[in-house]
Every structure is written in C-alpha cells, then in structure tokens.
Design a protein around this motif. Structure first.
Motif, PDB file in Angstrom:
ATOM      1  N   THR A 113     -37.919  -8.866  13.538  1.00  0.00           N
ATOM      2  CA  THR A 113     -38.979  -8.457  14.469  1.00  0.00           C
ATOM      3  C   THR A 113     -39.003  -6.946  14.709  1.00  0.00           C
ATOM      4  O   THR A 113     -39.801  -6.469  15.515  1.00  0.00           O
ATOM      5  CB  THR A 113     -38.801  -9.182  15.818  1.00  0.00           C
ATOM      6  OG1 THR A 113     -37.470  -8.959  16.302  1.00  0.00           O
ATOM      7  CG2 THR A 113     -39.042 -10.666  15.668  1.00  0.00           C
ATOM      8  N   ASP A 114     -38.149  -6.208  14.012  1.00  0.00           N
ATOM      9  CA  ASP A 114     -38.172  -4.738  14.085  1.00  0.00           C
ATOM     10  C   ASP A 114     -39.207  -4.243  13.071  1.00  0.00           C
ATOM     11  O   ASP A 114     -38.911  -4.078  11.880  1.00  0.00           O
ATOM     12  CB  ASP A 114     -36.782  -4.190  13.764  1.00  0.00           C
ATOM     13  CG  ASP A 114     -36.676  -2.692  14.034  1.00  0.00           C
ATOM     14  OD1 ASP A 114     -37.719  -2.028  14.094  1.00  0.00           O
ATOM     15  OD2 ASP A 114     -35.545  -2.193  14.166  1.00  0.00           O
ATOM     16  N   VAL A 115     -40.438  -4.022  13.551  1.00  0.00           N
ATOM     17  CA  VAL A 115     -41.558  -3.715  12.661  1.00  0.00           C
ATOM     18  C   VAL A 115     -41.299  -2.501  11.767  1.00  0.00           C
ATOM     19  O   VAL A 115     -41.487  -2.579  10.545  1.00  0.00           O
ATOM     20  CB  VAL A 115     -42.859  -3.531  13.477  1.00  0.00           C
ATOM     21  CG1 VAL A 115     -44.021  -3.127  12.559  1.00  0.00           C
ATOM     22  CG2 VAL A 115     -43.197  -4.820  14.219  1.00  0.00           C
ATOM     23  N   PRO A 116     -40.867  -1.339  12.300  1.00  0.00           N
ATOM     24  CA  PRO A 116     -40.612  -0.189  11.412  1.00  0.00           C
ATOM     25  C   PRO A 116     -39.554  -0.495  10.354  1.00  0.00           C
ATOM     26  O   PRO A 116     -39.672  -0.059   9.206  1.00  0.00           O
ATOM     27  CB  PRO A 116     -40.113   0.899  12.379  1.00  0.00           C
ATOM     28  CG  PRO A 116     -40.680   0.514  13.702  1.00  0.00           C
ATOM     29  CD  PRO A 116     -40.667  -0.978  13.712  1.00  0.00           C
ATOM     30  N   PHE A 117     -38.545  -1.258  10.717  1.00  0.00           N
ATOM     31  CA  PHE A 117     -37.493  -1.604   9.764  1.00  0.00           C
ATOM     32  C   PHE A 117     -38.045  -2.472   8.639  1.00  0.00           C
ATOM     33  O   PHE A 117     -37.739  -2.253   7.457  1.00  0.00           O
ATOM     34  CB  PHE A 117     -36.357  -2.328  10.498  1.00  0.00           C
ATOM     35  CG  PHE A 117     -35.276  -2.865   9.599  1.00  0.00           C
ATOM     36  CD1 PHE A 117     -34.387  -2.006   8.974  1.00  0.00           C
ATOM     37  CD2 PHE A 117     -35.157  -4.232   9.373  1.00  0.00           C
ATOM     38  CE1 PHE A 117     -33.387  -2.498   8.140  1.00  0.00           C
ATOM     39  CE2 PHE A 117     -34.163  -4.723   8.541  1.00  0.00           C
ATOM     40  CZ  PHE A 117     -33.275  -3.853   7.923  1.00  0.00           C
ATOM     41  N   GLN A 118     -38.895  -3.450   8.994  1.00  0.00           N
ATOM     42  CA  GLN A 118     -39.465  -4.319   7.970  1.00  0.00           C
ATOM     43  C   GLN A 118     -40.496  -3.583   7.113  1.00  0.00           C
ATOM     44  O   GLN A 118     -40.604  -3.827   5.914  1.00  0.00           O
ATOM     45  CB  GLN A 118     -40.100  -5.556   8.627  1.00  0.00           C
ATOM     46  CG  GLN A 118     -39.104  -6.525   9.232  1.00  0.00           C
ATOM     47  CD  GLN A 118     -38.148  -7.116   8.204  1.00  0.00           C
ATOM     48  OE1 GLN A 118     -38.511  -7.317   7.041  1.00  0.00           O
ATOM     49  NE2 GLN A 118     -36.911  -7.369   8.621  1.00  0.00           N
ATOM     50  N   GLN A 119     -41.225  -2.667   7.739  1.00  0.00           N
ATOM     51  CA  GLN A 119     -42.205  -1.900   6.965  1.00  0.00           C
ATOM     52  C   GLN A 119     -41.531  -1.012   5.924  1.00  0.00           C
ATOM     53  O   GLN A 119     -42.091  -0.763   4.850  1.00  0.00           O
ATOM     54  CB  GLN A 119     -43.080  -1.060   7.902  1.00  0.00           C
ATOM     55  CG  GLN A 119     -44.069  -1.884   8.714  1.00  0.00           C
ATOM     56  CD  GLN A 119     -44.840  -1.051   9.717  1.00  0.00           C
ATOM     57  OE1 GLN A 119     -44.450   0.073  10.061  1.00  0.00           O
ATOM     58  NE2 GLN A 119     -45.947  -1.601  10.214  1.00  0.00           N
ATOM     59  N   ALA A 120     -40.335  -0.550   6.247  1.00  0.00           N
ATOM     60  CA  ALA A 120     -39.588   0.259   5.283  1.00  0.00           C
ATOM     61  C   ALA A 120     -39.168  -0.593   4.081  1.00  0.00           C
ATOM     62  O   ALA A 120     -38.954  -0.062   2.984  1.00  0.00           O
ATOM     63  CB  ALA A 120     -38.362   0.873   5.950  1.00  0.00           C
ATOM     64  N   ASP A 121     -39.046  -1.918   4.289  1.00  0.00           N
ATOM     65  CA  ASP A 121     -38.719  -2.872   3.225  1.00  0.00           C
ATOM     66  C   ASP A 121     -37.493  -2.437   2.419  1.00  0.00           C
ATOM     67  O   ASP A 121     -37.495  -2.447   1.199  1.00  0.00           O
ATOM     68  CB  ASP A 121     -39.924  -3.039   2.286  1.00  0.00           C
ATOM     69  CG  ASP A 121     -39.772  -4.269   1.379  1.00  0.00           C
ATOM     70  OD1 ASP A 121     -39.030  -5.193   1.785  1.00  0.00           O
ATOM     71  OD2 ASP A 121     -40.358  -4.290   0.285  1.00  0.00           O
ATOM     72  N   ASP A 122     -36.470  -2.046   3.159  1.00  0.00           N
ATOM     73  CA  ASP A 122     -35.254  -1.564   2.506  1.00  0.00           C
ATOM     74  C   ASP A 122     -34.055  -1.999   3.348  1.00  0.00           C
ATOM     75  O   ASP A 122     -33.912  -1.576   4.491  1.00  0.00           O
ATOM     76  CB  ASP A 122     -35.296  -0.039   2.380  1.00  0.00           C
ATOM     77  CG  ASP A 122     -34.230   0.489   1.422  1.00  0.00           C
ATOM     78  OD1 ASP A 122     -33.616  -0.325   0.725  1.00  0.00           O
ATOM     79  OD2 ASP A 122     -34.032   1.723   1.384  1.00  0.00           O
ATOM     80  N   GLY A 123     -33.227  -2.871   2.804  1.00  0.00           N
ATOM     81  CA  GLY A 123     -32.069  -3.353   3.551  1.00  0.00           C
ATOM     82  C   GLY A 123     -32.343  -4.627   4.319  1.00  0.00           C
ATOM     83  O   GLY A 123     -31.623  -4.933   5.261  1.00  0.00           O
ATOM     84  N   ASN A 124     -33.386  -5.364   3.906  1.00  0.00           N
ATOM     85  CA  ASN A 124     -33.731  -6.597   4.625  1.00  0.00           C
ATOM     86  C   ASN A 124     -33.841  -7.799   3.682  1.00  0.00           C
ATOM     87  O   ASN A 124     -34.857  -8.513   3.700  1.00  0.00           O
ATOM     88  CB  ASN A 124     -35.039  -6.414   5.381  1.00  0.00           C
ATOM     89  CG  ASN A 124     -36.196  -6.048   4.449  1.00  0.00           C
ATOM     90  OD1 ASN A 124     -35.979  -5.560   3.333  1.00  0.00           O
ATOM     91  ND2 ASN A 124     -37.422  -6.271   4.900  1.00  0.00           N
TER      92      ASN A 124
END
Length: 434
Positions: free
Chosen positions: A172-183
């Motif tokens: 649910t961490d939008v910026p983290f998911q948008q980066a699509d790196d490490g998820n």
C-alpha cells in the motif's frame, strides 16, 4: 503538531525498550542466584560451538523437515529485523524510507525481506499444521498443557501477523510500488487494494507500519515470559555448555578433598580442626532447590525451547516412566521464577516452605533416568537436563540417605565386599573362570 507522531513513537519505543531492559535485569539476577561455575576454559571450542550450534543451527537440521523450516524462520527473524533500523529512524525523525538513499542495495534488501517474509509465512503455517493437525506426539506430552501449549501457538500467530503487516505495508506504499523495484512479493498484493483511493491507501500503509513496529516491541517483551527466550539465550548457553565428554560427571570438591586426605600418609587423622572452622556451615551435597544449582544450569532452564526432542529420545519416557527431561527444565524454570518473584516482593528470599525437589520434581522422575545422555545429545542448543538430575540424586543419597533399596544394597555390597554383588571378597573374580 507535525511532531506528535514522532513524540508518540519515541514514547512507545522508550516504554518497549525500557520494559525489556527491566526484564533482562531480572533474568540476570535470577540466574546469578545459582552457584558460580568456571566455564572460561578452551575459548576457541566455545566460540566454535556458539557459531556452529546457536548461529549455524547445526543440530537443528538433524531432523530435516523441522530443522530446515526453523532455519528459514530464524534467518527471516534476523534479516527482516534489519528493517527495524529504518523504522526507528523514520519514526523518530519523521522521514519515510530513509535508507532508500542506498539505491539499488536498498531495493535488494527490501526484495530479500519480502521473499523471506513469504518463506516465514509458509514455514510457520507448516509448523501450525504439524502441531495442531498432524498432532506430533512430542508436542502433546502431559507437561504441554495450558500456557506451554498455547505459548508456541501465540508465537506462530505473532509471526504470521508481523510478516503479513510487512507485506501489506509495502503493497500500500504507492511511491514504493510505482518505483517497481524491490517488491517481488508485495506487487501481487496490490490488486487487493486497487479500488482504494490514495488517501485510504496512505492510512492503510500507516496503520500497518504502526502495528508492525508495535507488534515487534510487544514480541520483544513477550520473550521473557516465553520459551522463545532461546532466541537470545542460545548464544551464551552454547558458549558456556559443558565441553567434557558425555558421561563424565563432575566430582564434588569437598568429597575429593576428603578422599585425598584419606590417601595422604602425611595427614594426621586425629589432628584438630583448624581454629574457627567449627562455626562453618558444611556445604550441601547435591541440590534440593534452584539456588543449589550452578548458573549454567539455571541458564539452561531459561534457554529451554520446549521442543521435546529430549523427551522423545529418552528411553525412560519412551517406556512409560514418569521422567521427561523437558519437564525437568520447565519445572526448574518455574521454581526459579517463583524464587525470583519472592525476592522482588520481599527484597530478599523469604522461606516459602517449598523446594525444587519433591514440590516440583519428584524422586520417581529422577530415579527413572538411566544417565544415557540421550537428552543432552538431542538438544539443539546444548542444554543438559542430566546434570540437574544428577545433582538432585546426590542430595537424596548424600544428604537424606534416600536412595532406592536396590542402590543401597549395591553400595553396601561395594563397601563390604569390594563388588556390587553379595558374596565374599575372595570370590569376586570367579566370573573370569566361567
């Protein structure tokens, strides 16, 4: 007003860590109620034991399924909690994923954490199935009732919730998911939350973040009351473990000195005792209560994982005898906790009319032991229930003359005939002619 969250976090962290330190001080005090024992010899072997057994889990994997799953949970516990460093910094200073400045290395770390979180979830689920569905017998011995049984389940649920909160927090961490790196794992949870707006996602992420760190602090303080204290104590326990060959018992110093005097032709057996020695209280032979045990034995009691490998390998227990090595350690810890609470309440120990022997551990249990060392060999973190059993036996024999009749007969025969059998000394070697 922007600093309220940071202040609340600091208070929560202070309370959590402070309560943990208070309990650790109580733990150390209780262990120090035991007698001092010198385990400073052969430091190289001791460090090797700690590295191989406590850190490397070498004895756990002797039973491959449980061992490998435990290694996964253990590695996950150690590595994923590196993320707590970032949470503490973010919580105190109001930052968000402050360690992301590490770039690609940060992405690698978070990706590793997510994979481990999934593996931990799978592992604890299998543990739950083994315990509650397959009902492996060693988890259901008679001593595993009430809290001891539920304790293991509480920890499994704790792990499930903490790992789930970590993945939900990332999903649910939008910026983290948008980066699509490490998820690599949390990206598959994103569709669950795709119908929520940005504001709702923010609050879900923050709620998961707060519950995650609060859960870690609760877990940290729960350890003192749980068998999972071995997460911390396995390291000193394996370092201070007995390095002597199994089956080599220690001799009582007072008895050794007495025998040396008897064998020394220069000692006058009719000499008067040294001046002032009449007022000395003779040291107790063996142990009747926890304060008669040594500090390593008390450390053993606190470190016991209650896994039951010792009991499942004990020939006495397998044949239906009363003895359970796991119960010996659990009862020792229970009595030590009772003595500790007595001291906390009264400032010093006030005789409560109880003792470890008879009130917690019965003579029937300790005389059922064959001294085979199976329990010591099987323990994944080098706990030694046999040493406690031997000390309790010594007290019964040397202080109370309360050995079983068969043992008394054997000792009488040795004293009178020089052999365990009841016949003349002149005939004791006749067996060699048969």
């Amino acid at each position: 007003m922007n600093y309220i969250d940071n202040i609340v976090f600091a208070i929560l962290l202070f309370i959590g860590v402070g309560f943990f330190v208070k309990n650790i001080k109580k733990l150390i005090r209780n262990i120090q109620l035991g007698k001092q024992v010198n385990r400073s010899d052969n430091s190289a072997s001791r460090w090797k034991n700690m590295a191989m057994i406590a850190l490397g889990q070498s004895k756990m994997v002797k039973r491959p399924i449980a061992g490998i799953l435990h290694v996964i949970v253990y590695i996950g516990f150690l590595i994923i909690n590196i993320e707590v460093i970032e949470i503490i910094i973010d919580g105190l200073f109001g930052t968000h994923r402050v360690l992301s400045v590490l770039g690609g290395f940060y992405s690698f770390l978070i990706a590793s954490f997510e994979i481990l979180a999934l593996l931990v979830l799978v592992s604890v689920t299998v543990f739950w199935i083994r315990r509650m569905v397959l009902r492996i017998p060693r988890f259901w011995n008679k001593e595993m009732k009430g809290f001891p049984k539920n304790d293991a389940l509480y920890i499994l649920y704790f792990e499930m919730v903490l790992m789930s909160l970590f993945l939900i927090m990332n999903a649910t961490d939008v910026p983290f998911q948008q980066a699509d790196d490490g998820n690599p794992i949390s990206q598959f949870l994103v569709p669950i939350f795709e119908n929520f707006n940005a504001g709702t996602l923010f609050y879900i992420e923050r709620t998961a973040w707060w519950l995650h760190i609060a859960g870690i602090l609760v877990f940290l303080n729960y350890l003192y009351y749980s068998k999972h204290l071995h997460i911390l104590l396995a390291f000193p326990n394996t370092y201070f473990a007995n390095l002597n060959p199994k089956g080599q018992f220690n001799n009582l110093e007072s008895v050794t000195n007495e025998v040396k005097m008897m064998l020394d032709p220069n000692v006058d057996p009719f000499a008067a005792a040294p001046e002032g020695s009449e007022d000395e209280i003779p040291e107790k032979f063996g142990a009747s209560d926890v304060t008669d045990l040594n500090r390593v034995q008390l450390l053993n009691a606190y470190t016991c994982t209650e896994c039951g490998r010792c009991t499942s390998s004990c020939p006495a227990n397998i044949t239906g005898k009363e003895l359970s090595p796991r119960a010996i350690m659990m009862k020792t810890r229970d009595r030590l906790e009772e003595v500790g609470e007595n001291i906390t309440k009264n400032g010093a120990f006030v005789d409560d009319g109880k003792q470890l022997l008879n009130d917690y551990i019965t003579p029937e249990e300790i005389w059922a032991c064959t001294s085979c060392n199976a329990c010591v060999e099987e323990c994944p973190i080098n706990i030694d229930p046999l040493s406690i059993i031997i000390d309790l036996r010594r007290y019964l024999v040397m202080e109370q003359s309360a050995a079983p009749q068969e043992l008394n007969m054997m000792m009488t025969n040795i004293e009178n005939n020089g052999a365990p059998w009841q016949y003349n000394q002149m005939d004791r070697l006749n067996w060699k002619d048969e």
